[in-house]
Design an enzyme around this catalytic site. Structure first.
Site, PDB file in Angstrom:
ATOM      1  NE  ARG A  34      56.310  69.268  11.211  1.00 23.63           N
ATOM      2  CZ  ARG A  34      57.274  68.284  11.155  1.00 23.63           C
ATOM      3  NH1 ARG A  34      58.315  68.616  11.393  1.00 23.63           N
ATOM      4  NH2 ARG A  34      56.943  67.141  10.650  1.00 23.63           N
ATOM      5  CG  ASN A  39      59.651  66.425  13.740  1.00 23.22           C
ATOM      6  OD1 ASN A  39      60.518  66.546  13.076  1.00 23.22           O
ATOM      7  ND2 ASN A  39      58.806  65.362  13.862  1.00 23.22           N
ATOM      8  CG  HIS A  53      57.823  57.166  13.253  1.00 28.96           C
ATOM      9  ND1 HIS A  53      58.776  57.669  12.425  1.00 28.96           N
ATOM     10  CD2 HIS A  53      57.221  57.911  14.002  1.00 28.96           C
ATOM     11  CE1 HIS A  53      58.555  58.889  12.648  1.00 28.96           C
ATOM     12  NE2 HIS A  53      58.036  59.059  13.814  1.00 28.96           N
ATOM     13  CD  GLU A 109      60.054  62.131  13.548  1.00 27.30           C
ATOM     14  OE1 GLU A 109      61.003  61.366  12.899  1.00 27.30           O
ATOM     15  OE2 GLU A 109      59.067  62.732  13.029  1.00 27.30           O
ATOM     16  CB  VAL A 115      50.092  66.006   9.726  1.00 23.61           C
ATOM     17  CG1 VAL A 115      48.771  65.344   9.116  1.00 23.61           C
ATOM     18  CG2 VAL A 115      50.916  66.828   8.868  1.00 23.61           C
TER      19      VAL A 115
END
Ligand code: MV4
Length: 449
Positions: free
Chosen positions: A291, A289, A208, A275, A294
């Site tokens: 945003r 994504n 990933h 991603e 994390v």
């Protein structure tokens, strides 16, 4: 630049945003549920507003309450953090309609990338490599067989309304395919209220790899390299690192450039993460994504950029002020997500922190809202602290991480610190030779790699 930002989030990311604002001379408004009245960012904020009871739907997901707090405190911008309303296009829209700035992309781009099928079709048209598969949703056995025969087995059936691995089925032949299609559609209907499924070539042992993008309002877009997030358990990231131990500078420049070009054509603004699954030297887009993530700190440490401050700057209309040639990658960074969970059973372990000792020293960073005496509430996700370590190279980083983990003490609750202390000494982690299945199949499952 904004004068006052309302932080529509909680926990470590709320504190992270508060710190970024404080350094920029921006006042902060903390909104909190009744359960978070003693949260660290609430104590440190310039103003605080209780927006409801403990449950997220009545507080951190309560759009009218958050908007009322923004109005009554006179905030001129809202930062959504990650999770909760961070990728809710309607929230972004109503914030803007109330005359405030939503610190993030436009509502249109949030909605676009929030839809799996349209998002994939969009990035494919913009030149980003995607996983081979069906053009859109697959409904009949005939269609499914045609798609499977065109790309070969194994194939993956994915519920478009699914996410985080929910509603995925692998088929290795025609018989399995037809059963899997019927089952997937039935389960998707039952679980997501939407039976739509798509099909993709199943990648057996990918990594990933995600590319960090930063764009301003004037068409300036840069990529900030990649993060390798392959160490996951049940689709929850456990360990992330930048840069990836397997990506070469040439590959980075190629895939990063493709993402930058695509985001330029799209007119994207803000932080974004593209991603990919990565297998046998090839990248395959899975989702984008819109945003801050994390794991953003590992990118911050290898680029020297404060991504939350960059997010705030571009949202307020500042130009980037730098170009791709100014982006230099130095050293290596690893983040361990330390959860308030039992590290054997992974059962959540909320409760009162009896003592709290964090590691320090050169290249050691702890992003956490914990403090001695703080009571972790049972209502939200279990992320307790992020330990992020920097080294001049990966080996140096691993050695420093090992020492930091041995020093870290969180008393009064169970945490996953013991898991990380084992991971940091595992030969496959030391070598970087792992894939998305490694943690569950090899480390926990005892399989051979
Ligand atoms: C895949 C895949 C293999 N082949 N797609 C899981 C959740 C969502 N992010 C996409 N996921 C996957 N999609 C194809 N064509 C394997 C996974 C996957 C996975 C992806 C990233 C990180 C961890 C994962 C764990 C299991 C499966």
């Amino acid at each position: 630049m904004f004068k006052k930002v309302l932080i529509a989030n909680r926990g470590e990311i709320a504190l992270r945003i508060l710190r970024a604002c404080r350094e920029m001379g921006i006042k902060t408004v903390a909104v909190h549920s009744k359960a978070d009245v003693d949260a660290k960012h609430v104590r440190l904020a310039d103003e605080r507003v209780c927006i409801g009871p403990a449950s997220a739907k009545d507080s951190y997901l309560n759009i009218p309450a958050i908007l009322a707090a923004a109005e009554v405190t006179g905030a001129d911008a809202v930062h959504p953090g990650y999770g909760f309303l961070a990728e809710n296009a309607n929230f972004a829209k109503v914030v803007e309609e109330h005359g405030m700035t939503f610190i993030g992309p436009t509502p249109e781009h949030i909605a676009l990338m929030g839809d799996k099928i349209i998002g994939k079709q969009t990035v494919k048209a913009l030149g980003i490599p995607v996983v081979p598969g069906s053009e859109g949703a697959v409904t009949t056995h005939k269609e499914a067989l045609e798609v499977a025969h065109a790309m070969g087995y194994p194939v993956l059936i994915k519920a478009t309304a699914g996410g985080g691995g929910k509603g995925m089925k692998v088929a290795y032949n025609d018989d399995e395919l037809l059963d899997a299609l019927d089952m997937a559609r039935m389960e998707a209907k039952a679980n997501f209220g939407n039976e739509e499924v798509l099909m993709e070539k199943y990648l057996r042992k990918p990594r990933h790899i995600e590319i960090q993008i930063l764009a301003d309002n004037y068409g300036n877009v840069v990529h900030l390299g990649e993060r390798d997030c392959s160490i996951q358990r049940r689709h929850q990231k456990v360990w992330e690192e930048a840069l990836s131990p397997v990506i070469t500078p040439e590959q980075r420049q190629a895939i990063g450039g493709q993402c930058v070009d695509a985001m330029k054509k799209l007119g994207y603004r803000g932080l974004g993460t593209v991603e990919f699954l990565y297998e046998d030297g090839k990248f395959y887009f899975i989702e984008m994504n819109t945003r801050v993530q994390v794991e953003h700190p590992v990118t911050e440490l290898v680029t020297g950029l404060d991504l939350v401050q960059q997010q705030i700057r571009v949202a307020s209309g500042d130009p980037l002020g730098f170009t791709q040639k100014d982006i230099k990658f130095r050293g290596h960074a690893i983040e361990c997500r330390i959860n308030a969970e039992n590290s054997e059973t992974f059962m959540p372990s909320p409760g009162t922190i009896s003592y709290y000792h964090v590691p320090g020293g050169f290249g050691v960073r702890v992003d956490s809202a914990l403090y001695a005496g703080y009571r972790i509430p049972p209502y939200y996700d279990s992320l307790a602290a992020k330990l992020i370590v920097y080294g001049k190279d990966r080996a140096d980083c691993m050695d420093r991480l090992r020492g930091a983990l041995s020093e870290f003490i969180i008393g009064g609750i169970d945490t996953t610190l013991p898991l990380h202390r084992k991971l940091v000494d595992h030969p496959d982690m030391r070598s970087g030779d792992y894939n998305i299945h490694w943690l569950e199949k090899v480390f926990f499952g005892g399989d051979k790699k």
